[in-house]
Design a protein around this motif. Structure first.
Motif, PDB file in Angstrom:
ATOM      1  N   MET A   1       0.846  -1.160   0.000  1.00 47.51           N
ATOM      2  CA  MET A   1       0.000   0.000   0.000  1.00 47.51           C
ATOM      3  C   MET A   1       0.902   1.237   0.000  1.00 47.51           C
ATOM      4  N   ILE A   2       0.445   2.279  -0.662  1.00 40.70           N
ATOM      5  CA  ILE A   2       1.158   3.549  -0.693  1.00 40.70           C
ATOM      6  C   ILE A   2       0.486   4.500   0.294  1.00 40.70           C
ATOM      7  N   LYS A   3       1.257   4.986   1.249  1.00 39.92           N
ATOM      8  CA  LYS A   3       0.766   5.930   2.264  1.00 39.92           C
ATOM      9  C   LYS A   3       1.091   7.339   1.793  1.00 39.92           C
ATOM     10  N   CYS A   4       0.119   8.234   1.848  1.00 34.72           N
ATOM     11  CA  CYS A   4       0.298   9.619   1.441  1.00 34.72           C
ATOM     12  C   CYS A   4       0.381  10.490   2.689  1.00 34.72           C
ATOM     13  N   HIS A   5       1.427  11.298   2.777  1.00 37.22           N
ATOM     14  CA  HIS A   5       1.668  12.123   3.962  1.00 37.22           C
ATOM     15  C   HIS A   5       1.242  13.579   3.788  1.00 37.22           C
ATOM     16  N   ILE A   6       0.451  13.855   2.776  1.00 37.08           N
ATOM     17  CA  ILE A   6       0.077  15.254   2.512  1.00 37.08           C
ATOM     18  C   ILE A   6      -0.746  15.843   3.658  1.00 37.08           C
ATOM     19  N   SER A   7      -1.586  15.052   4.311  1.00 42.19           N
ATOM     20  CA  SER A   7      -2.396  15.598   5.410  1.00 42.19           C
ATOM     21  C   SER A   7      -1.494  16.012   6.576  1.00 42.19           C
ATOM     22  N   ARG A   8      -0.467  15.225   6.858  1.00 38.77           N
ATOM     23  CA  ARG A   8       0.468  15.572   7.933  1.00 38.77           C
ATOM     24  C   ARG A   8       1.237  16.846   7.593  1.00 38.77           C
ATOM     25  N   ILE A   9       1.729  16.917   6.365  1.00 41.55           N
ATOM     26  CA  ILE A   9       2.500  18.080   5.922  1.00 41.55           C
ATOM     27  C   ILE A   9       1.631  19.335   5.964  1.00 41.55           C
ATOM     28  N   MET A  10       0.416  19.213   5.467  1.00 43.21           N
ATOM     29  CA  MET A  10      -0.496  20.358   5.482  1.00 43.21           C
ATOM     30  C   MET A  10      -0.832  20.770   6.913  1.00 43.21           C
ATOM     31  N   GLY A  11      -1.033  19.814   7.790  1.00 46.35           N
ATOM     32  CA  GLY A  11      -1.332  20.111   9.187  1.00 46.35           C
ATOM     33  C   GLY A  11      -0.189  20.836   9.878  1.00 46.35           C
ATOM     34  N   GLU A  12       1.030  20.386   9.628  1.00 47.38           N
ATOM     35  CA  GLU A  12       2.204  21.028  10.222  1.00 47.38           C
ATOM     36  C   GLU A  12       2.332  22.487   9.774  1.00 47.38           C
ATOM     37  N   ARG A  13       1.904  22.759   8.542  1.00 54.82           N
ATOM     38  CA  ARG A  13       2.019  24.114   7.985  1.00 54.82           C
ATOM     39  C   ARG A  13       0.711  24.903   8.074  1.00 54.82           C
TER      40      ARG A  13
END
Length: 70
Positions: A1-13
């Motif tokens: 499975m491919i995990k996407c970290h965009i939600s984490r990155i967006m949350g941090e910023r």
């Protein structure tokens, strides 16, 4: 499975989906699907735009995780 970290990155910023869509030119629906990890595919141009916008590498956005079936 491919995990996407965009939600984490967006949350941090402290970014909203609409902000990322506006700044990158990527369709809001695409960003939403990536955010909720429901996307089944993504264009390389979109990946490039995200890497440029977040100033990161592809591996910072996506991660391969073996599934239970592997």
């Amino acid at each position: 499975m491919i995990k996407c970290h965009i939600s984490r990155i967006m949350g941090e910023r402290k970014l909203k989906i609409v902000d990322v869509a506006r700044e990158t030119g990527i369709n809001r629906g695409t960003i939403t699907r990536l955010y909720h990890e429901s996307a089944s595919r993504i264009e390389l141009e979109a990946v490039e735009a995200l890497c440029r916008y977040f100033d990161c590498q592809v591996g910072d956005l996506f991660e391969y995780q073996p599934s239970d079936n592997d």
